[in-house]
Scaffold this motif. Structure first.
Motif, PDB file in Angstrom:
ATOM      1  N   ARG A 126       0.828  -1.210   0.000  1.00 32.55           N
ATOM      2  CA  ARG A 126       0.000   0.000   0.000  1.00 32.55           C
ATOM      3  C   ARG A 126       0.863   1.263   0.000  1.00 32.55           C
ATOM      4  O   ARG A 126       0.603   2.206  -0.741  1.00 32.55           O
ATOM      5  N   ILE A 127       1.898   1.283   0.834  1.00 36.42           N
ATOM      6  CA  ILE A 127       2.785   2.444   0.894  1.00 36.42           C
ATOM      7  C   ILE A 127       3.555   2.564  -0.424  1.00 36.42           C
ATOM      8  O   ILE A 127       3.724   3.659  -0.963  1.00 36.42           O
ATOM      9  N   GLY A 128       4.001   1.442  -0.964  1.00 36.24           N
ATOM     10  CA  GLY A 128       4.729   1.447  -2.237  1.00 36.24           C
ATOM     11  C   GLY A 128       3.891   2.022  -3.367  1.00 36.24           C
ATOM     12  O   GLY A 128       4.387   2.807  -4.183  1.00 36.24           O
ATOM     13  N   GLU A 129       2.615   1.646  -3.414  1.00 39.78           N
ATOM     14  CA  GLU A 129       1.711   2.183  -4.442  1.00 39.78           C
ATOM     15  C   GLU A 129       1.544   3.684  -4.282  1.00 39.78           C
ATOM     16  O   GLU A 129       1.572   4.436  -5.265  1.00 39.78           O
ATOM     17  N   ALA A 130       1.361   4.132  -3.046  1.00 43.59           N
ATOM     18  CA  ALA A 130       1.172   5.568  -2.794  1.00 43.59           C
ATOM     19  C   ALA A 130       2.432   6.347  -3.165  1.00 43.59           C
ATOM     20  O   ALA A 130       2.350   7.392  -3.828  1.00 43.59           O
ATOM     21  N   VAL A 131       3.599   5.848  -2.773  1.00 43.95           N
ATOM     22  CA  VAL A 131       4.859   6.559  -3.046  1.00 43.95           C
ATOM     23  C   VAL A 131       5.133   6.608  -4.549  1.00 43.95           C
ATOM     24  O   VAL A 131       5.595   7.624  -5.073  1.00 43.95           O
ATOM     25  N   SER A 132       4.844   5.529  -5.252  1.00 40.55           N
ATOM     26  CA  SER A 132       5.121   5.499  -6.694  1.00 40.55           C
ATOM     27  C   SER A 132       4.286   6.527  -7.457  1.00 40.55           C
ATOM     28  O   SER A 132       4.630   6.900  -8.574  1.00 40.55           O
ATOM     29  N   LYS A 133       3.203   7.004  -6.865  1.00 39.85           N
ATOM     30  CA  LYS A 133       2.353   8.017  -7.509  1.00 39.85           C
ATOM     31  C   LYS A 133       2.854   9.440  -7.269  1.00 39.85           C
ATOM     32  O   LYS A 133       2.347  10.391  -7.865  1.00 39.85           O
ATOM     33  N   ILE A 134       3.852   9.595  -6.392  1.00 43.70           N
ATOM     34  CA  ILE A 134       4.440  10.916  -6.168  1.00 43.70           C
ATOM     35  C   ILE A 134       5.265  11.275  -7.399  1.00 43.70           C
ATOM     36  O   ILE A 134       6.054  10.454  -7.889  1.00 43.70           O
ATOM     37  N   LYS A 135       5.095  12.490  -7.891  1.00 43.89           N
ATOM     38  CA  LYS A 135       5.778  12.945  -9.100  1.00 43.89           C
ATOM     39  C   LYS A 135       7.293  12.834  -8.917  1.00 43.89           C
ATOM     40  O   LYS A 135       7.858  13.364  -7.967  1.00 43.89           O
ATOM     41  N   GLY A 136       7.923  12.101  -9.808  1.00 39.72           N
ATOM     42  CA  GLY A 136       9.372  11.955  -9.799  1.00 39.72           C
ATOM     43  C   GLY A 136       9.867  10.728  -9.058  1.00 39.72           C
ATOM     44  O   GLY A 136      11.047  10.393  -9.119  1.00 39.72           O
ATOM     45  N   ALA A 137       9.002  10.027  -8.325  1.00 50.20           N
ATOM     46  CA  ALA A 137       9.440   8.859  -7.555  1.00 50.20           C
ATOM     47  C   ALA A 137       9.778   7.691  -8.466  1.00 50.20           C
ATOM     48  O   ALA A 137      10.778   6.998  -8.267  1.00 50.20           O
ATOM     49  N   GLY A 138       8.942   7.430  -9.467  1.00 52.80           N
ATOM     50  CA  GLY A 138       9.178   6.317 -10.390  1.00 52.80           C
ATOM     51  C   GLY A 138       8.947   4.976  -9.736  1.00 52.80           C
ATOM     52  O   GLY A 138       8.147   4.834  -8.802  1.00 52.80           O
ATOM     53  N   LYS A 139       9.655   3.967 -10.228  1.00 52.52           N
ATOM     54  CA  LYS A 139       9.532   2.603  -9.702  1.00 52.52           C
ATOM     55  C   LYS A 139       9.975   2.602  -8.238  1.00 52.52           C
ATOM     56  O   LYS A 139      10.999   3.187  -7.897  1.00 52.52           O
ATOM     57  N   THR A 140       9.190   1.929  -7.393  1.00 49.46           N
ATOM     58  CA  THR A 140       9.408   2.021  -5.938  1.00 49.46           C
ATOM     59  C   THR A 140       9.396   0.659  -5.267  1.00 49.46           C
ATOM     60  O   THR A 140       8.633  -0.224  -5.637  1.00 49.46           O
ATOM     61  N   HIS A 141      10.245   0.508  -4.246  1.00 50.55           N
ATOM     62  CA  HIS A 141      10.239  -0.680  -3.375  1.00 50.55           C
ATOM     63  C   HIS A 141      10.253  -0.169  -1.932  1.00 50.55           C
ATOM     64  O   HIS A 141      11.062   0.684  -1.575  1.00 50.55           O
ATOM     65  N   VAL A 142       9.350  -0.711  -1.088  1.00 46.51           N
ATOM     66  CA  VAL A 142       9.238  -0.266   0.305  1.00 46.51           C
ATOM     67  C   VAL A 142       9.451  -1.456   1.236  1.00 46.51           C
ATOM     68  O   VAL A 142       8.913  -2.537   1.014  1.00 46.51           O
ATOM     69  N   THR A 143      10.247  -1.246   2.286  1.00 45.78           N
ATOM     70  CA  THR A 143      10.448  -2.249   3.329  1.00 45.78           C
ATOM     71  C   THR A 143      10.113  -1.613   4.675  1.00 45.78           C
ATOM     72  O   THR A 143      10.590  -0.520   4.979  1.00 45.78           O
ATOM     73  N   ILE A 144       9.286  -2.311   5.466  1.00 42.03           N
ATOM     74  CA  ILE A 144       8.883  -1.809   6.783  1.00 42.03           C
ATOM     75  C   ILE A 144       9.276  -2.841   7.831  1.00 42.03           C
ATOM     76  O   ILE A 144       9.043  -4.038   7.648  1.00 42.03           O
ATOM     77  N   THR A 145       9.860  -2.377   8.930  1.00 41.74           N
ATOM     78  CA  THR A 145      10.153  -3.268  10.050  1.00 41.74           C
ATOM     79  C   THR A 145       9.346  -2.807  11.259  1.00 41.74           C
ATOM     80  O   THR A 145       9.107  -1.613  11.437  1.00 41.74           O
ATOM     81  N   PHE A 146       8.932  -3.794  12.067  1.00 43.46           N
ATOM     82  CA  PHE A 146       8.123  -3.504  13.246  1.00 43.46           C
ATOM     83  C   PHE A 146       8.932  -3.718  14.518  1.00 43.46           C
ATOM     84  O   PHE A 146       9.729  -4.640  14.608  1.00 43.46           O
ATOM     85  N   GLU A 147       8.694  -2.839  15.481  1.00 40.49           N
ATOM     86  CA  GLU A 147       9.356  -2.917  16.776  1.00 40.49           C
ATOM     87  C   GLU A 147       8.688  -3.970  17.654  1.00 40.49           C
ATOM     88  O   GLU A 147       9.334  -4.661  18.418  1.00 40.49           O
ATOM     89  N   SER A 148       7.370  -4.051  17.567  1.00 39.88           N
ATOM     90  CA  SER A 148       6.624  -4.979  18.404  1.00 39.88           C
ATOM     91  C   SER A 148       5.414  -5.462  17.636  1.00 39.88           C
ATOM     92  O   SER A 148       5.068  -4.915  16.596  1.00 39.88           O
TER      93      SER A 148
END
Length: 180
Positions: free
Chosen positions: A71-93
């Motif tokens: 979901r975050i990757g899709e949103a970020v890729s729609k930002i002008k100039g971002a282009g192809k995007t890969h997102v990694t999220i880590t959780f503390e708990s």
């Protein structure tokens, strides 16, 4: 009762006659005992609801991570100039579920005793604890790798967007340019 005594008498006579079997009986009993101990450790125990936390399986956490990353990757890729995007999220708990509890305490001569017990009520599916709330899993950090990650303006927009979406501080977000 007499039948049981007769069976024991027959067993005693059999072992007196066959000394080889008697010699094998002790190691066999030991082996059976070891197998039973190993088997008892392999069988999972039922978990009680006495803890404040709901144990979330690792596979469920990773599934939630993947969904959020997509979901975050899709949103970020729609930002002008971002282009192809890969997102990694880590959780503390992990996610924590809280239930209503009764607290009781008593004071002895030397010690103070406190007890807490989860409140159970009759529900639709039998006895159920009283649910209070669930705290979402805390995010440790977010890494965004995108084609436009080298551009400072794009980087700033991505960080602002992620901070707004996830309600985290900007120091938990890192944006980097994708390798070509």
């Amino acid at each position: 009762m007499d039948n049981l005594k007769n069976v024991f008498e027959k067993i005693k006579k059999y072992f007196k006659k066959n000394k080889k079997i008697k010699a094998l009986l002790i190691p066999a009993a030991g082996f059976i005992g070891i197998v039973m101990i190993l088997f008892s450790e392999a069988v999972p125990e039922k978990e009680s609801i006495n803890s404040n936390e709901d144990k979330t399986p690792a596979s469920e956490i990773s599934e939630r991570e993947k969904i959020l990353e997509n979901r975050i990757g899709e949103a970020v890729s729609k930002i002008k100039g971002a282009g192809k995007t890969h997102v990694t999220i880590t959780f503390e708990s992990s996610e924590e579920t809280f239930y209503a509890k009764n607290f009781s305490g008593s004071t002895g001569e030397k010690e103070k005793e406190n007890q807490e017990e989860i409140v159970i009520i009759d529900g639709k599916n039998g006895e159920e604890p009283i649910y209070l709330k669930t705290d979402e899993a805390k995010i440790r950090g977010v890494l965004v790798i995108c084609e436009g990650g080298g551009n400072p303006l794009v980087k700033e927009k991505i960080i602002e967007g992620i901070c707004a979406l996830l309600d985290i501080s900007s120091n938990k977000v890192s944006v980097a340019e994708m390798a070509k």
